[in-house]
Design a protein around this motif. Sequence first.
Motif, PDB file in Angstrom:
ATOM      1  N   MET A   1       2.742 -15.551  26.115  1.00  0.00           N
ATOM      2  CA  MET A   1       1.590 -15.428  25.239  1.00  0.00           C
ATOM      3  C   MET A   1       1.817 -16.267  23.991  1.00  0.00           C
ATOM      4  SD  MET A   1       0.053 -12.069  23.467  1.00  0.00           S
ATOM      5  CE  MET A   1      -0.366 -12.325  21.788  1.00  0.00           C
ATOM      6  N   LYS A   2       0.778 -16.943  23.563  1.00  0.00           N
ATOM      7  CA  LYS A   2       0.857 -17.760  22.358  1.00  0.00           C
ATOM      8  C   LYS A   2       0.161 -17.038  21.216  1.00  0.00           C
ATOM      9  CE  LYS A   2       0.851 -22.082  24.869  1.00  0.00           C
ATOM     10  NZ  LYS A   2       0.160 -23.338  25.098  1.00  0.00           N
ATOM     11  N   PHE A   3       0.762 -17.123  20.024  1.00  0.00           N
ATOM     12  CA  PHE A   3       0.146 -16.555  18.837  1.00  0.00           C
ATOM     13  C   PHE A   3       0.675 -17.297  17.610  1.00  0.00           C
ATOM     14  CE2 PHE A   3       3.713 -13.889  20.078  1.00  0.00           C
ATOM     15  CZ  PHE A   3       4.511 -13.916  18.951  1.00  0.00           C
ATOM     16  N   THR A   4      -0.039 -17.126  16.520  1.00  0.00           N
ATOM     17  CA  THR A   4       0.334 -17.728  15.250  1.00  0.00           C
ATOM     18  C   THR A   4       0.590 -16.616  14.253  1.00  0.00           C
ATOM     19  OG1 THR A   4      -1.145 -19.586  15.698  1.00  0.00           O
ATOM     20  CG2 THR A   4      -0.405 -19.321  13.430  1.00  0.00           C
ATOM     21  N   ILE A   5       1.625 -16.792  13.445  1.00  0.00           N
ATOM     22  CA  ILE A   5       1.904 -15.846  12.369  1.00  0.00           C
ATOM     23  C   ILE A   5       1.776 -16.597  11.058  1.00  0.00           C
ATOM     24  CG2 ILE A   5       3.631 -14.366  11.294  1.00  0.00           C
ATOM     25  CD1 ILE A   5       4.789 -13.907  14.071  1.00  0.00           C
ATOM     26  N   ASP A   6       0.915 -16.099  10.199  1.00  0.00           N
ATOM     27  CA  ASP A   6       0.684 -16.696   8.891  1.00  0.00           C
ATOM     28  C   ASP A   6       1.148 -15.688   7.842  1.00  0.00           C
ATOM     29  OD1 ASP A   6      -0.162 -18.350   6.869  1.00  0.00           O
ATOM     30  OD2 ASP A   6      -2.311 -17.995   7.185  1.00  0.00           O
ATOM     31  N   ARG A   7       2.268 -15.980   7.226  1.00  0.00           N
ATOM     32  CA  ARG A   7       2.861 -15.050   6.245  1.00  0.00           C
ATOM     33  C   ARG A   7       2.350 -15.356   4.836  1.00  0.00           C
ATOM     34  NH1 ARG A   7       6.909 -12.184   8.680  1.00  0.00           N
ATOM     35  NH2 ARG A   7       7.635 -13.046  10.637  1.00  0.00           N
ATOM     36  N   HIS A   8       1.924 -14.305   4.165  1.00  0.00           N
ATOM     37  CA  HIS A   8       1.492 -14.390   2.778  1.00  0.00           C
ATOM     38  C   HIS A   8       2.375 -13.448   1.968  1.00  0.00           C
ATOM     39  CE1 HIS A   8      -2.208 -16.616   3.800  1.00  0.00           C
ATOM     40  NE2 HIS A   8      -2.114 -15.928   4.925  1.00  0.00           N
ATOM     41  N   GLU A   9       2.214 -13.484   0.659  1.00  0.00           N
ATOM     42  CA  GLU A   9       3.060 -12.642  -0.187  1.00  0.00           C
ATOM     43  C   GLU A   9       2.893 -11.162   0.107  1.00  0.00           C
ATOM     44  OE1 GLU A   9       3.644 -11.568  -4.885  1.00  0.00           O
ATOM     45  OE2 GLU A   9       2.747 -13.483  -4.365  1.00  0.00           O
ATOM     46  N   ARG A  10       1.662 -10.711   0.275  1.00  0.00           N
ATOM     47  CA  ARG A  10       1.403  -9.273   0.423  1.00  0.00           C
ATOM     48  C   ARG A  10       0.969  -8.848   1.821  1.00  0.00           C
ATOM     49  NH1 ARG A  10       0.376  -6.426  -4.770  1.00  0.00           N
ATOM     50  NH2 ARG A  10       0.856  -7.917  -6.383  1.00  0.00           N
ATOM     51  N   TYR A  11       0.802  -9.796   2.720  1.00  0.00           N
ATOM     52  CA  TYR A  11       0.359  -9.451   4.075  1.00  0.00           C
ATOM     53  C   TYR A  11       0.727 -10.561   5.059  1.00  0.00           C
ATOM     54  CZ  TYR A  11      -3.550 -12.632   3.243  1.00  0.00           C
ATOM     55  OH  TYR A  11      -4.312 -13.740   2.970  1.00  0.00           O
ATOM     56  N   VAL A  12       0.624 -10.209   6.337  1.00  0.00           N
ATOM     57  CA  VAL A  12       0.878 -11.149   7.428  1.00  0.00           C
ATOM     58  C   VAL A  12      -0.333 -11.136   8.349  1.00  0.00           C
ATOM     59  CG1 VAL A  12       2.311 -11.619   9.449  1.00  0.00           C
ATOM     60  CG2 VAL A  12       3.374 -10.833   7.347  1.00  0.00           C
ATOM     61  N   VAL A  13      -0.758 -12.326   8.791  1.00  0.00           N
ATOM     62  CA  VAL A  13      -1.843 -12.434   9.767  1.00  0.00           C
ATOM     63  C   VAL A  13      -1.230 -12.840  11.102  1.00  0.00           C
ATOM     64  CG1 VAL A  13      -3.975 -13.611  10.410  1.00  0.00           C
ATOM     65  CG2 VAL A  13      -3.508 -13.141   7.995  1.00  0.00           C
ATOM     66  N   LEU A  14      -1.485 -12.020  12.121  1.00  0.00           N
ATOM     67  CA  LEU A  14      -1.056 -12.327  13.481  1.00  0.00           C
ATOM     68  C   LEU A  14      -2.307 -12.707  14.266  1.00  0.00           C
ATOM     69  CD1 LEU A  14       1.166 -12.313  15.696  1.00  0.00           C
ATOM     70  CD2 LEU A  14       0.517  -9.956  16.142  1.00  0.00           C
ATOM     71  N   LYS A  15      -2.298 -13.923  14.809  1.00  0.00           N
ATOM     72  CA  LYS A  15      -3.472 -14.411  15.545  1.00  0.00           C
ATOM     73  C   LYS A  15      -3.077 -14.755  16.980  1.00  0.00           C
ATOM     74  CE  LYS A  15      -7.069 -17.933  15.459  1.00  0.00           C
ATOM     75  NZ  LYS A  15      -7.616 -19.068  14.692  1.00  0.00           N
ATOM     76  N   HIS A  17      -3.524 -16.309  20.547  1.00  0.00           N
ATOM     77  CA  HIS A  17      -4.303 -17.406  21.117  1.00  0.00           C
ATOM     78  C   HIS A  17      -4.533 -17.113  22.596  1.00  0.00           C
ATOM     79  CE1 HIS A  17      -3.875 -19.719  17.447  1.00  0.00           C
ATOM     80  NE2 HIS A  17      -2.583 -19.458  17.466  1.00  0.00           N
ATOM     81  N   GLU A  18      -5.161 -15.985  22.847  1.00  0.00           N
ATOM     82  CA  GLU A  18      -5.446 -15.503  24.192  1.00  0.00           C
ATOM     83  C   GLU A  18      -6.881 -14.986  24.222  1.00  0.00           C
ATOM     84  OE1 GLU A  18      -3.202 -15.487  26.765  1.00  0.00           O
ATOM     85  OE2 GLU A  18      -1.652 -16.349  25.478  1.00  0.00           O
ATOM     86  N   LYS A  19      -7.509 -15.088  25.377  1.00  0.00           N
ATOM     87  CA  LYS A  19      -8.863 -14.557  25.524  1.00  0.00           C
ATOM     88  C   LYS A  19      -8.857 -13.044  25.771  1.00  0.00           C
ATOM     89  CE  LYS A  19     -10.963 -18.787  27.227  1.00  0.00           C
ATOM     90  NZ  LYS A  19     -12.066 -19.079  26.367  1.00  0.00           N
ATOM     91  N   VAL A  20      -7.772 -12.549  26.358  1.00  0.00           N
ATOM     92  CA  VAL A  20      -7.697 -11.130  26.716  1.00  0.00           C
ATOM     93  C   VAL A  20      -6.419 -10.533  26.147  1.00  0.00           C
ATOM     94  CG1 VAL A  20      -7.624  -9.486  28.616  1.00  0.00           C
ATOM     95  CG2 VAL A  20      -8.976 -11.570  28.843  1.00  0.00           C
ATOM     96  N   LEU A  21      -6.570  -9.434  25.446  1.00  0.00           N
ATOM     97  CA  LEU A  21      -5.419  -8.683  24.949  1.00  0.00           C
ATOM     98  C   LEU A  21      -5.295  -7.457  25.854  1.00  0.00           C
ATOM     99  CD1 LEU A  21      -3.273  -8.735  22.791  1.00  0.00           C
ATOM    100  CD2 LEU A  21      -4.822  -7.530  21.272  1.00  0.00           C
ATOM    101  N   ASP A  22      -4.496  -7.613  26.912  1.00  0.00           N
ATOM    102  CA  ASP A  22      -4.391  -6.568  27.937  1.00  0.00           C
ATOM    103  C   ASP A  22      -2.941  -6.148  28.127  1.00  0.00           C
ATOM    104  OD1 ASP A  22      -3.279  -8.752  29.207  1.00  0.00           O
ATOM    105  OD2 ASP A  22      -4.780  -8.856  30.799  1.00  0.00           O
ATOM    106  N   GLY A  23      -2.671  -5.466  29.228  1.00  0.00           N
ATOM    107  CA  GLY A  23      -1.342  -4.969  29.527  1.00  0.00           C
ATOM    108  C   GLY A  23      -0.285  -6.048  29.609  1.00  0.00           C
TER     109      GLY A  23
END
Length: 128
Positions: A1-15, A17-23
């Motif tokens: 699975m591919k994803f991007t992590i964007d770290r900020h000072e007070r939070y993290v964004v996890l994105k 890169h998949e069409k389905v978030l399944d098992g």
Amino acid sequence: MKFTIDRHERYVVLKPHEKVLDGNAAPQVKSEFVRINTDGQRNIVLDLSEVETIDPSGLRSALMAHRMCKALGGVFILACANEAITQLIELCKLEDVLVSVPTIQEAEDIVFMEELEKEFRGFSTSEE
């Protein structure tokens, strides 16, 4: 699975890169939530802009992330969820548990408001 992590000072964004978030994808997302949380980050935003559908496994991983963030005094926010995902959250009666906003900017605003409120409460209780 591919994803991007964007770290900020007070939070993290996890994105994902998949069409389905399944098992198949959910265990990898869960382990990334744990890693982010273990690193001391208490505010996580899950960017669902590329995700078209989520199954119960994906919802369970979101609930786990919510519990982990809450345990550290933070927030877990779903951002950019499409209508099908939003309807599934409502169908499962999780709209009062999982915070969902239409944009990353709104998620950022919530994180900053929560952090300011915590700082204010900490300041006001130490002054009393």
